[in-house]
Design a protein around this motif. Sequence first.
Motif, PDB file in Angstrom:
ATOM      1  N   ASP A  82       0.827  -1.194   0.000  1.00 22.83           N
ATOM      2  CA  ASP A  82       0.000   0.000   0.000  1.00 22.83           C
ATOM      3  C   ASP A  82       0.865   1.248   0.000  1.00 22.83           C
ATOM      4  N   ARG A  83       0.291   2.311  -0.518  1.00 23.75           N
ATOM      5  CA  ARG A  83       0.976   3.592  -0.468  1.00 23.75           C
ATOM      6  C   ARG A  83       0.997   4.060   0.986  1.00 23.75           C
ATOM      7  N   GLU A  84       2.153   4.491   1.458  1.00 25.44           N
ATOM      8  CA  GLU A  84       2.265   4.880   2.858  1.00 25.44           C
ATOM      9  C   GLU A  84       2.650   6.346   2.998  1.00 25.44           C
ATOM     10  N   PHE A  85       2.112   6.946   4.025  1.00 31.73           N
ATOM     11  CA  PHE A  85       2.392   8.345   4.335  1.00 31.73           C
ATOM     12  C   PHE A  85       3.826   8.491   4.806  1.00 31.73           C
ATOM     13  N   VAL A  86       4.470   9.558   4.352  1.00 26.30           N
ATOM     14  CA  VAL A  86       5.843   9.845   4.761  1.00 26.30           C
ATOM     15  C   VAL A  86       5.907  11.134   5.593  1.00 26.30           C
ATOM     16  N   SER A  87       5.325  12.206   5.052  1.00 20.50           N
ATOM     17  CA  SER A  87       5.419  13.490   5.736  1.00 20.50           C
ATOM     18  C   SER A  87       4.359  14.433   5.191  1.00 20.50           C
ATOM     19  N   GLY A  88       3.971  15.426   6.008  1.00 23.03           N
ATOM     20  CA  GLY A  88       2.997  16.400   5.553  1.00 23.03           C
ATOM     21  C   GLY A  88       3.274  17.773   6.138  1.00 23.03           C
ATOM     22  N   ILE A  89       2.730  18.786   5.470  1.00 22.48           N
ATOM     23  CA  ILE A  89       2.852  20.157   5.949  1.00 22.48           C
ATOM     24  C   ILE A  89       1.506  20.830   5.764  1.00 22.48           C
TER      25      ILE A  89
ATOM     26  N   GLY B 194      -5.824  21.327   4.292  1.00 29.15           N
ATOM     27  CA  GLY B 194      -5.416  20.288   5.224  1.00 29.15           C
ATOM     28  C   GLY B 194      -4.314  20.757   6.161  1.00 29.15           C
ATOM     29  N   ALA B 195      -4.182  20.033   7.261  1.00 25.81           N
ATOM     30  CA  ALA B 195      -3.153  20.372   8.253  1.00 25.81           C
ATOM     31  C   ALA B 195      -1.857  19.629   7.996  1.00 25.81           C
ATOM     32  N   GLY B 196      -1.872  18.733   7.018  1.00 21.45           N
ATOM     33  CA  GLY B 196      -0.666  17.971   6.724  1.00 21.45           C
ATOM     34  C   GLY B 196      -0.486  16.779   7.631  1.00 21.45           C
ATOM     35  N   THR B 197      -1.514  16.440   8.400  1.00 21.54           N
ATOM     36  CA  THR B 197      -1.418  15.347   9.353  1.00 21.54           C
ATOM     37  C   THR B 197      -2.218  14.110   8.931  1.00 21.54           C
TER      38      THR B 197
END
Length: 125
Positions: A44-51, A102-105
Amino acid sequence: QVQVVESGGGLVQTGGSLSLSCVLSGRTLNSFGMGWFRQVPGKDREFVSGIGWNGKTTYYATSAKGRFTISRDVAKNTVFLQMNSLGPEDTAIYYCAAELFGAGTKTSQSDYHYWGQGTQVTVSA
């Protein structure tokens, strides 16, 4: 029309660094929380980082903490992912995604409205 385009992938040796870029067009970056995801075949595609949309919040997956840094340049409508101390486990296609205000979270793919085509990162042992 909103478009997301990633760049900066490539081949690097273990322990090396890469900087990925993500250009958003069609709307101002201040309207979107931005996330980086990655995917390897069969997983699956996985989250790495967000802003966050206002640039005030950043969020990292456990695998990225201490090694990756997300940032943005509003004037260039661009988000960056600086990746250091890379290992073979970081090999994947890296995708940039945009979530309206979005909050990037958000770590789920379904929360993001716009996606880029991805850029390949390969880390040799």
